[in-house]
Design an enzyme around this catalytic site. Sequence first.
Site, PDB file in Angstrom:
ATOM      1  N   GLU A 173      74.730 -11.299  24.709  1.00 18.35           N
ATOM      2  CA  GLU A 173      75.629 -10.772  23.663  1.00 18.35           C
ATOM      3  C   GLU A 173      76.128  -9.368  24.017  1.00 18.35           C
ATOM      4  O   GLU A 173      76.035  -8.431  23.221  1.00 18.35           O
ATOM      5  CB  GLU A 173      74.939 -10.806  22.291  1.00 18.35           C
ATOM      6  N   GLU A 305      72.398 -20.265  22.065  1.00 21.39           N
ATOM      7  CA  GLU A 305      71.929 -19.957  20.709  1.00 21.39           C
ATOM      8  C   GLU A 305      72.767 -20.773  19.737  1.00 21.39           C
ATOM      9  O   GLU A 305      73.993 -20.604  19.670  1.00 21.39           O
ATOM     10  CB  GLU A 305      72.056 -18.460  20.395  1.00 21.39           C
TER      11      GLU A 305
HETATM   12  O1  AHR Z   1      68.632 -15.414  17.277  1.00 24.14           O
HETATM   13  C1  AHR Z   1      68.737 -14.200  16.614  1.00 24.14           C
HETATM   14  C2  AHR Z   1      69.743 -13.267  17.262  1.00 24.14           C
HETATM   15  O2  AHR Z   1      71.017 -13.805  17.137  1.00 24.14           O
HETATM   16  C3  AHR Z   1      69.605 -13.025  18.741  1.00 24.14           C
HETATM   17  O3  AHR Z   1      68.700 -12.028  19.031  1.00 24.14           O
HETATM   18  C4  AHR Z   1      70.968 -12.600  19.139  1.00 24.14           C
HETATM   19  O4  AHR Z   1      71.261 -12.890  20.488  1.00 24.14           O
HETATM   20  C5  AHR Z   1      71.873 -13.293  18.141  1.00 24.14           C
HETATM   21  O5  AHR Z   1      72.775 -12.442  17.565  1.00 24.14           O
END
Ligand code: AHR
Length: 503
Positions: A173, A305
Amino acid sequence: MAVLKINENHVLSRIEPEIYGHFSEHLGRCVYEGLYVGEDSDIPNVNGMRTDVVEALRELKVPVLRWPGGCFADEYHWKDGIGPKENRKKMINTHWGGVTEDNSFGTHEYFELCRQIGCKTYVNGNVGSGTVREMSEWVEYMTFPGVSPMADLRARNGHPEPWRVDYFGVGNENWGCGGNMTPEYYGNLYRRYQTYVRHYDKTAKLKKIACGANVDDADWTEGVLRTCFKFPQPEEAHGFMDGLSLHYYVHPGGWMHKGPALDFDEKVFYTTLKKALYMDDLIRQHGKVMDKYDPEKKIGMVVDEWGAWYDVEPGTNPGFLYQQNTVRDALIAAVTLNIFNKHSDRVKMACLAQMVNVLQSVILTEGPRMLRTPTYHVMHMYRRHQGADLVESKLTGVKAVGVGEAPVPQISESVSVDGRGVVTVTLANLSMTEAETVRVELSGGPYGTVEESRIVASGDVHDHNTFDDPDKVRERDFNVAGDDRGFTVELPAASVAELRIGR
Ligand code: AHR
């Protein structure tokens, strides 16, 4: 009645097992308590890893586990997590709840966990606040087989043999918690950092994953690829990377007002599913940009994610992201995995966020107790798609269900054929209230028999598992009627089913 016609002889793409991957971050009670309790715990463990959780994860056939974050990775300095535990730094987990991070789970513990689970490794490096040297030395520490400063340090810490790193993430990110960068700036950093992520393991090349977009930010995808892709080299012809990530979470009420995990009405239920189905648009949208640079699809889209993100359970630490998991989550998992299967020509890995006690987990723990969530049971049924071939399938006669602005197609499906020729059909009925019949027809005969059919369904979409009632929502056997032309599946409202059809 909906009709699903399957052309089981028309293979479209291989469903990489890694599509069924998971993510574990130093966040709340995921790593600590959920996976790792330490060697001295009263909770049964092997080398500190919870035996009950590892056993459940082995049953799930977890193919790959991403670690240590997430935003935590953007501030993680790996040398803090090696060596004698009593000497490891105690520090603040600034991003997640401001709690003490004692670094008792580090590189060695991660590889031990993956060994016990029997999964591939995906280590996420720190571009946000780490140096090129630090990243380079971490890869040397983990994978260099000969004599070198980092390999010697690893041996002194009790592991002379190198480990295998299957995937290495160069940043997380970086458009946000990983440094608030522009795509061009990150793209240039990516080129630089990945240069020193060496392939020390000559038996299997480590695969490098670049940080991709947040949700629909196609400018990020474009900017990163434009910067990283235009200098092909003979041995790394696809522009220094093997994968480009994508992050997308379902927040029913939006980022600011996500809404509770357990208390939702019909409108919110359908809005949630509509948002889950949006994954399909996102893959197409980013896939189009990737196709421009990489028409041969050498770079995998890595949705590392994904999942539902609700308000935390009342009374729990807001920085721990602990949430319950209902039949609604089972449906989110089912439609998302069907979407990944359908796009398995481009999507090569995906990691559900997160494995235990955080966001849309497959397992929840409370002290010595653990439970499998409805999402666990769906991932368990879907494990049969891992490594199988996606085949052509087409639904007709599907009704739209839902209220207000969120109509969704009632049925979601995907179909694969495994190495033994067994056809796996996964189906979800997204209606909160209406059962539906699905007629399943294969193109060739004879159709054989349904070797196994399983279902996740419950009387109410709010149903979930608790520590006092851990099996309220679970997989059960399910009867499917067959005749000489196909099979008739009676799907209850809000259900997910799996059929295994032998030849
Ligand atoms: O999964 C929680 C958070 O969500 C992670 O740390 C991040 O990469 C995303 O914004």
